[in-house]
Design an enzyme around this catalytic site. Structure first.
Site, PDB file in Angstrom:
ATOM      1  N   ARG B   8     -44.087  38.178 -43.504  1.00 62.43           N
ATOM      2  CA  ARG B   8     -44.274  36.812 -42.986  1.00 62.43           C
ATOM      3  C   ARG B   8     -45.748  36.521 -42.704  1.00 62.43           C
ATOM      4  O   ARG B   8     -46.198  35.375 -42.791  1.00 62.43           O
ATOM      5  CB  ARG B   8     -43.436  36.576 -41.734  1.00 62.43           C
ATOM      6  CG  ARG B   8     -43.776  37.462 -40.565  1.00 62.43           C
ATOM      7  CD  ARG B   8     -42.893  37.162 -39.370  1.00 62.43           C
ATOM      8  NE  ARG B   8     -43.073  38.152 -38.321  1.00 62.43           N
ATOM      9  CZ  ARG B   8     -43.194  37.856 -37.028  1.00 62.43           C
ATOM     10  NH1 ARG B   8     -43.151  36.616 -36.628  1.00 62.43           N
ATOM     11  NH2 ARG B   8     -43.336  38.817 -36.141  1.00 62.43           N
ATOM     12  N   SER B  35     -43.074  31.682 -35.671  1.00 62.27           N
ATOM     13  CA  SER B  35     -42.447  32.943 -36.062  1.00 62.27           C
ATOM     14  C   SER B  35     -42.418  33.120 -37.575  1.00 62.27           C
ATOM     15  O   SER B  35     -42.652  34.208 -38.083  1.00 62.27           O
ATOM     16  CB  SER B  35     -41.016  33.005 -35.517  1.00 62.27           C
ATOM     17  OG  SER B  35     -41.018  32.880 -34.114  1.00 62.27           O
ATOM     18  N   GLU B  56     -31.296  22.667 -39.269  1.00 63.47           N
ATOM     19  CA  GLU B  56     -31.499  23.296 -40.576  1.00 63.47           C
ATOM     20  C   GLU B  56     -30.827  22.528 -41.713  1.00 63.47           C
ATOM     21  O   GLU B  56     -31.336  22.480 -42.832  1.00 63.47           O
ATOM     22  CB  GLU B  56     -30.991  24.741 -40.549  1.00 63.47           C
ATOM     23  CG  GLU B  56     -31.755  25.655 -39.593  1.00 63.47           C
ATOM     24  CD  GLU B  56     -31.355  25.465 -38.129  1.00 63.47           C
ATOM     25  OE1 GLU B  56     -30.328  24.803 -37.854  1.00 63.47           O
ATOM     26  OE2 GLU B  56     -32.080  25.975 -37.253  1.00 63.47           O
ATOM     27  N   PHE B  81     -30.291  31.351 -40.531  1.00 63.83           N
ATOM     28  CA  PHE B  81     -30.065  29.903 -40.431  1.00 63.83           C
ATOM     29  C   PHE B  81     -30.333  29.212 -41.774  1.00 63.83           C
ATOM     30  O   PHE B  81     -29.623  28.280 -42.156  1.00 63.83           O
ATOM     31  CB  PHE B  81     -30.947  29.292 -39.345  1.00 63.83           C
ATOM     32  CG  PHE B  81     -30.917  30.060 -38.049  1.00 63.83           C
ATOM     33  CD1 PHE B  81     -29.698  30.405 -37.465  1.00 63.83           C
ATOM     34  CD2 PHE B  81     -32.085  30.467 -37.431  1.00 63.83           C
ATOM     35  CE1 PHE B  81     -29.665  31.134 -36.286  1.00 63.83           C
ATOM     36  CE2 PHE B  81     -32.056  31.191 -36.245  1.00 63.83           C
ATOM     37  CZ  PHE B  81     -30.838  31.530 -35.672  1.00 63.83           C
ATOM     38  N   HIS B 107     -37.536  36.902 -41.186  1.00 68.05           N
ATOM     39  CA  HIS B 107     -36.621  37.555 -40.247  1.00 68.05           C
ATOM     40  C   HIS B 107     -35.281  37.919 -40.894  1.00 68.05           C
ATOM     41  O   HIS B 107     -34.224  37.791 -40.288  1.00 68.05           O
ATOM     42  CB  HIS B 107     -36.411  36.685 -39.005  1.00 68.05           C
ATOM     43  CG  HIS B 107     -37.666  36.531 -38.180  1.00 68.05           C
ATOM     44  ND1 HIS B 107     -38.777  35.876 -38.651  1.00 68.05           N
ATOM     45  CD2 HIS B 107     -37.970  36.948 -36.931  1.00 68.05           C
ATOM     46  CE1 HIS B 107     -39.722  35.898 -37.725  1.00 68.05           C
ATOM     47  NE2 HIS B 107     -39.275  36.545 -36.676  1.00 68.05           N
ATOM     48  N   ASP B 115     -33.341  40.951 -31.150  1.00 64.02           N
ATOM     49  CA  ASP B 115     -32.505  39.748 -31.084  1.00 64.02           C
ATOM     50  C   ASP B 115     -31.030  40.044 -31.379  1.00 64.02           C
ATOM     51  O   ASP B 115     -30.149  39.293 -30.977  1.00 64.02           O
ATOM     52  CB  ASP B 115     -33.012  38.675 -32.062  1.00 64.02           C
ATOM     53  CG  ASP B 115     -34.153  37.846 -31.459  1.00 64.02           C
ATOM     54  OD1 ASP B 115     -34.403  38.005 -30.247  1.00 64.02           O
ATOM     55  OD2 ASP B 115     -34.763  37.067 -32.200  1.00 64.02           O
ATOM     56  N   ARG B 165     -39.546  40.350 -40.559  1.00 55.71           N
ATOM     57  CA  ARG B 165     -40.307  40.140 -39.328  1.00 55.71           C
ATOM     58  C   ARG B 165     -41.322  41.251 -39.105  1.00 55.71           C
ATOM     59  O   ARG B 165     -42.459  41.004 -38.699  1.00 55.71           O
ATOM     60  CB  ARG B 165     -39.339  40.098 -38.141  1.00 55.71           C
ATOM     61  CG  ARG B 165     -40.037  40.188 -36.795  1.00 55.71           C
ATOM     62  CD  ARG B 165     -39.070  40.113 -35.620  1.00 55.71           C
ATOM     63  NE  ARG B 165     -39.806  40.240 -34.382  1.00 55.71           N
ATOM     64  CZ  ARG B 165     -39.723  41.295 -33.570  1.00 55.71           C
ATOM     65  NH1 ARG B 165     -38.921  42.297 -33.862  1.00 55.71           N
ATOM     66  NH2 ARG B 165     -40.426  41.343 -32.454  1.00 55.71           N
TER      67      ARG B 165
END
Lengths: 276, 314
Positions: B8, B35, B56, B81, B107, B115, B165
């Site tokens: 990322r 993020s 989204e 998502f 992610h 998470d 991530r």
């Protein structure tokens, strides 16, 4: 002769009935409710050229209630995007006139829809692109009343006003019926006007079968700066055919041969009466 | 120890560079720009960055509308998502009309870490792979991510780009360029094939070292394109070694392992062992702990290689 809006709308209705009857499937009810609105959009309001359907500076149209292909295809054909005769292939194998609009294959279809709630977001993207390009082109989309039950409609409603998209016009076809019955029984959307206003939209209420009111409302949308406009168009599902009007069962069933003959006779009779 | 960089973070820089070169590139994000790292583009090109909020489905449709108007949208959020919440929007508003939208998700996989399972996307490649005409790319490292961003901007059509991530080792040379639809040989060998994607390609290289020390020659084939799969390369390595281990930070269902198994069972039936998430949800933990617990380490690949070699047809 298609020299008046009234004549065009009547011809659109004829083609809606013939195409769904030939297909023995399709959605006549929520198509008939849009004949006047589509007539004004395509024959008065929008800058589109049937001979140059991909012109990047054209106005855009998204039929967010994608099952209204009968009225969309009838309008596009009468406008000259493809032959009227092709409407006979609607919903049939090997036809480009798919049950729901397919932008890849049908001239004049600007966005692929069919799954309710998605078209408005696409129209919003087109309006954002227009702003980025500093272009005067406008984006029009028709949503259904039942479609307002989809959460994505409200995500888009919020975003369009956040981005102050005054180049976007949404027409809500408020015929008050969805497949399973009356909107207020299936899932009440009222107070619908307050909802759109609360989301930051300029709302204009109108009779969706009155040509002058439709034209005035679109003019009102053009005059609105800094916010998107919602035309809350009160309409009649199955409009123009006595036995189809205000009946949920005509949402998604086609007329048989006998019903088609009756319906076409009704339209012809009205035409004669007007001409006398 | 090779340099470590999160894909990322590579995405952040590559997107800014792309934005300088191509004025048609626009970026959308769903309240995760800090993020997904689209924040770099947002700061540099605010007029071409669209904050859509936590919506989204809407972001996906807006991206489709922008693409239908000639823009090249990159829509970013977490993989779970991007592909899960908005699956049907991608399928109907982007995939079916084959619109030029790049769904660039970060992610992905269990290395999201703390998470936990709600945010650990292990089905995303499967969801995207099933959509006709969709390209699915899972880069190995930061260098390949940057190359992928350039390549997908040039390609006209929908693409799913899968990023992570956590920092992962850089295994590609600085001047690496992506060959569309091609797998990449990272190491030659004749005893077993390690076919890997994403961050697991570095782990496969590590496993190959261990196997080499034991006298086993492992060929490592990195597959950035889950779709279209480089069937020629997969069949060639399978025929050469006669035993295949697949490795991915994704469910063994519907991802690389499935794609390779489908390909080989039709074209060159070969014993296969699939390393990946074994049809279970993840949990909270540090990335390294999760990789250990869910059997995604070099040690696991080594064990799988030895096992699958026993099934070789002689």
């Amino acid at each position: 002769m298609l020299n008046t809006n009234e004549a065009i709308a009547r011809e659109i209705r004829r083609e809606i009935l013939k195409a769904t009857a030939a297909a023995k499937s399709g959605h006549p009810g929520g198509s008939l409710s849009l004949a006047e609105i589509m007539t004004v959009l395509y024959f008065d309001e929008m800058k589109v050229d049937a001979n140059d359907p991909q012109n990047p500076e054209r106005d855009r149209f998204v039929m967010s209630k994608g099952h209204a292909t009968p009225v969309l295809y009838a309008t596009l054909a009468l406008k000259g995007f493809f032959p009227v005769a092709e409407l006979a292939s609607f919903r049939q194998i090997n036809s480009r006139l798919q049950g729901h609009p397919d932008m890849k294959h049908i001239p004049g279809v600007d966005f692929t829809t069919g799954s309710l709630g998605q078209g408005l977001s696409g129209a919003l993207g087109m309006a954002l692109a227009g702003k980025l390009d500093h272009s005067p082109r406008r984006v029009y989309t028709i949503i259904g009343d039942g479609e307002c039950q989809e959460g994505q409609i409200w995500e888009a409603a919020m975003a369009a006003s956040h981005y102050k998209l005054d180049n976007l016009v949404v027409i809500l076809d408020y015929n008050n019926l969805q497949i399973c019955g009356e909107i207020c029984d299936v899932m009440n959307i009222e107070p619908i006007q307050d909802k759109w206003k609360a989301f930051g939209w300029h709302v204009i209420e109108l009779d969706g079968h009155d040509f002058s009111q439709i034209r005035a409302a679109l003019q009102g949308a053009r005059a609105t700066k800094g916010q998107p406009t919602l035309l809350l168009a009160h309409t009649v599902k199955g409009k123009g055919i006595s036995f189809m009007e205000n009946k949920a069962e005509w949402h998604g069933s086609a007329p048989n041969a006998e019903q088609l003959a009756l319906a076409l006779a009704e339209l012809a009779e009205k035409e004669v009466v007007r001409h006398e | 120890m090779s340099k470590m960089i999160a894909t990322r973070d590579a995405y952040k820089e590559a997107l800014v560079t792309l934005g300088q070169e191509n004025p048609n590139v626009v970026v959308l994000d769903a309240d995760l720009a800090k993020s997904t790292m689209t924040i770099g583009f947002a700061q540099r090109f605010p007029e071409r960055f669209f904050s859509i909020g936590i919506a989204e489905a809407n972001m996906t449709g807006i991206a489709a509308g922008l693409a239908a108007s000639g823009k090249i949208p990159f829509a970013s959020t977490f993989a779970i998502f991007a592909t899960g919440r908005a699956y049907e929007q991608i399928r109907n508003s982007i995939g079916y009309p084959h619109l030029n939208v790049k769904i660039a998700a970060t992610h992905a996989g269990i290395t999201v870490g703390e998470d936990g399972a709600t945010h650990q996307s292990i089905e995303d490649m499967g969801l995207m792979r099933g959509i006709p005409g969709m390209t699915v790319i899972c880069p190995a490292d930061g260098v390949e991510t940057a190359a992928a961003v350039r390549a997908i901007a040039d390609y006209v059509g929908p693409v799913y780009l899968r990023m992570g991530r956590s920092a992962v080792p850089v295994i590609m040379p600085k001047d690496y360029e992506m060959s569309w639809g091609k797998a990449v040989y990272l190491r030659e060998g004749r005893d077993v094939s390690l076919v890997a994607t994403g961050m697991m390609s570095a782990v496969a290289l590590e496993a190959a070292e261990v196997l080499a020390a034991e006298g086993i020659g492992a060929e490592v084939l990195h597959v950035p394109f889950i779709k279209p799969l480089d069937q020629e390369a997969v069949v060639a390595t399978a025929k050469k070694t006669g035993a295949v281990v697949t490795a991915e930070e994704h469910s063994i269902i519907n991802g690389l392992g499935s794609a390779v198994a489908e390909c080989l069972s039709e074209q060159a039936p070969t014993p296969i062992c699939r390393i990946g998430i074994q049809d279970t949800f993840g949990e909270s933990g540090k990335p390294a702990q999760l990789l250990e617990k869910y059997s995604l380490t070099a040690k696991d690949i080594v064990a799988a290689a030895k096992q699958v070699m026993l099934q070789k047809r002689t």
